[in-house]
Design a protein around this motif. Sequence first.
Motif, mmCIF file in Angstrom:
data_model
loop_
_atom_site.group_PDB
_atom_site.id
_atom_site.type_symbol
_atom_site.label_atom_id
_atom_site.label_comp_id
_atom_site.label_asym_id
_atom_site.label_seq_id
_atom_site.Cartn_x
_atom_site.Cartn_y
_atom_site.Cartn_z
ATOM 1 N N MET A 1 3.669 18.474 11.891
ATOM 2 C CA MET A 1 3.895 17.766 10.640
ATOM 3 C C MET A 1 2.550 17.254 10.113
ATOM 4 N N THR A 2 2.306 17.503 8.873
ATOM 5 C CA THR A 2 1.065 17.086 8.223
ATOM 6 C C THR A 2 1.190 15.644 7.737
ATOM 7 N N LYS A 3 0.102 14.925 7.832
ATOM 8 C CA LYS A 3 0.049 13.553 7.327
ATOM 9 C C LYS A 3 -0.694 13.545 5.997
ATOM 10 N N ILE A 4 -0.205 12.739 5.074
ATOM 11 C CA ILE A 4 -0.895 12.531 3.805
ATOM 12 C C ILE A 4 -1.492 11.137 3.854
ATOM 13 N N HIS A 5 -2.781 11.058 3.573
ATOM 14 C CA HIS A 5 -3.481 9.775 3.566
ATOM 15 C C HIS A 5 -3.802 9.389 2.133
ATOM 16 N N THR A 6 -3.623 8.117 1.850
ATOM 17 C CA THR A 6 -3.880 7.592 0.515
ATOM 18 C C THR A 6 -4.773 6.360 0.638
ATOM 19 N N ALA A 7 -5.685 6.210 -0.299
ATOM 20 C CA ALA A 7 -6.514 5.004 -0.415
ATOM 21 C C ALA A 7 -6.197 4.360 -1.753
ATOM 22 N N ARG A 8 -5.986 3.044 -1.726
ATOM 23 C CA ARG A 8 -5.608 2.309 -2.931
ATOM 24 C C ARG A 8 -6.459 1.043 -3.027
ATOM 25 N N VAL A 9 -6.919 0.734 -4.228
ATOM 26 C CA VAL A 9 -7.692 -0.488 -4.462
ATOM 27 C C VAL A 9 -6.773 -1.688 -4.249
ATOM 28 N N ASP A 10 -7.259 -2.674 -3.502
ATOM 29 C CA ASP A 10 -6.522 -3.921 -3.329
ATOM 30 C C ASP A 10 -7.137 -4.943 -4.281
ATOM 31 N N PHE A 11 -6.445 -5.243 -5.354
ATOM 32 C CA PHE A 11 -6.978 -6.119 -6.393
ATOM 33 C C PHE A 11 -7.071 -7.574 -5.963
ATOM 34 N N GLU A 12 -6.474 -7.904 -4.831
ATOM 35 C CA GLU A 12 -6.573 -9.273 -4.354
ATOM 36 C C GLU A 12 -7.883 -9.518 -3.619
ATOM 37 N N ASN A 13 -8.633 -8.456 -3.354
ATOM 38 C CA ASN A 13 -9.943 -8.572 -2.728
ATOM 39 C C ASN A 13 -10.982 -8.203 -3.771
ATOM 40 N N ASN A 14 -11.668 -9.171 -4.296
ATOM 41 C CA ASN A 14 -12.651 -8.995 -5.354
ATOM 42 C C ASN A 14 -13.843 -8.158 -4.889
ATOM 43 N N PRO A 79 -11.270 -4.150 0.513
ATOM 44 C CA PRO A 79 -11.104 -3.856 -0.913
ATOM 45 C C PRO A 79 -10.296 -2.579 -1.161
ATOM 46 N N ILE A 80 -10.176 -1.766 -0.126
ATOM 47 C CA ILE A 80 -9.400 -0.533 -0.215
ATOM 48 C C ILE A 80 -8.412 -0.516 0.935
ATOM 49 N N VAL A 81 -7.151 -0.259 0.611
ATOM 50 C CA VAL A 81 -6.089 -0.214 1.610
ATOM 51 C C VAL A 81 -5.703 1.247 1.832
ATOM 52 N N PHE A 82 -5.562 1.618 3.083
ATOM 53 C CA PHE A 82 -5.203 2.995 3.432
ATOM 54 C C PHE A 82 -3.753 3.054 3.885
ATOM 55 N N SER A 83 -3.081 4.130 3.526
ATOM 56 C CA SER A 83 -1.713 4.342 4.003
ATOM 57 C C SER A 83 -1.572 5.796 4.424
ATOM 58 N N GLU A 84 -0.585 6.029 5.260
ATOM 59 C CA GLU A 84 -0.337 7.358 5.802
ATOM 60 C C GLU A 84 1.148 7.652 5.716
ATOM 61 N N MET A 85 1.474 8.880 5.300
ATOM 62 C CA MET A 85 2.876 9.304 5.210
ATOM 63 C C MET A 85 3.018 10.698 5.779
ATOM 64 N N ASP A 86 4.210 11.005 6.245
ATOM 65 C CA ASP A 86 4.519 12.372 6.639
ATOM 66 C C ASP A 86 4.717 13.193 5.382
ATOM 67 N N ASP A 87 4.266 14.435 5.424
ATOM 68 C CA ASP A 87 4.358 15.315 4.258
ATOM 69 C C ASP A 87 5.593 16.205 4.313
ATOM 70 N N ASP A 88 6.560 15.880 5.133
ATOM 71 C CA ASP A 88 7.710 16.767 5.275
ATOM 72 C C ASP A 88 8.534 16.881 4.004
ATOM 73 N N GLU A 89 8.516 15.860 3.163
ATOM 74 C CA GLU A 89 9.258 15.937 1.908
ATOM 75 C C GLU A 89 8.418 15.531 0.712
ATOM 76 N N GLY A 90 7.122 15.383 0.916
ATOM 77 C CA GLY A 90 6.251 15.011 -0.201
ATOM 78 C C GLY A 90 6.552 13.647 -0.767
ATOM 79 N N GLU A 91 6.995 12.732 0.064
ATOM 80 C CA GLU A 91 7.404 11.415 -0.412
ATOM 81 C C GLU A 91 6.294 10.658 -1.129
ATOM 82 N N SER A 92 5.038 10.944 -0.794
ATOM 83 C CA SER A 92 3.971 10.178 -1.444
ATOM 84 C C SER A 92 3.960 10.404 -2.948
#
Length: 176
Positions: A1-14, A79-92
């Motif tokens: 199973m492939t993992k999808i990684h995402t990086a998102r700006v955390d606006f609460e950290n200046n 300042p950047i938050v990372f998340s990981e999801m399984d790519d089995d259904e493209g939920e990201s």
Amino acid sequence: MTKIHTARVDFENNAENFWDAFCKNLKLLNQSSELYLRCMELLGYNVTTFETELDYQSFRAYISGFAGFDSGPAHAKFPIVFSEMDDDEGESQRQTYITIKDDIDYWNQMPAGCDLDAEIAKITNAAKAAGIAVYNDCQPPQEVRDNGTEIDWYTEWCGAGYEWDEHQWTNWFRGQ
């Protein structure tokens, strides 16, 4: 199973030092590199998704050395938050999300006694607590808009929602 990684700006950290270093070093990258493209997407959309594990690891290693990367407050350490999801259904790409703007004109008439910054923080925190992605002052990437579900929180806010506390908003978001 492939993992999808995402990086998102955390606006609460200046993280001004971090973003200064990020932008300065961006100029040194090859503009056709995957690392450069991910950095530009993050700056433009406040989120980026990595195609491969190697791209994710390279990006993470690249930014973790910048000044201010891990010096945020306890509730928003990075300042950047990372998340990981399984790519089995493209939920990201099917995420539930809201967009929110800090432009007073967007909010129309604010009820007496309402503080714009407090309302934005309340709604943002409640959405995040309910597992809903928040796009602040930007649109989500096209694939999220095409396949995701945007929640219309503003109509509810214009009704009675502006009087709700963060807990009530979190419960409302969870019911959507």
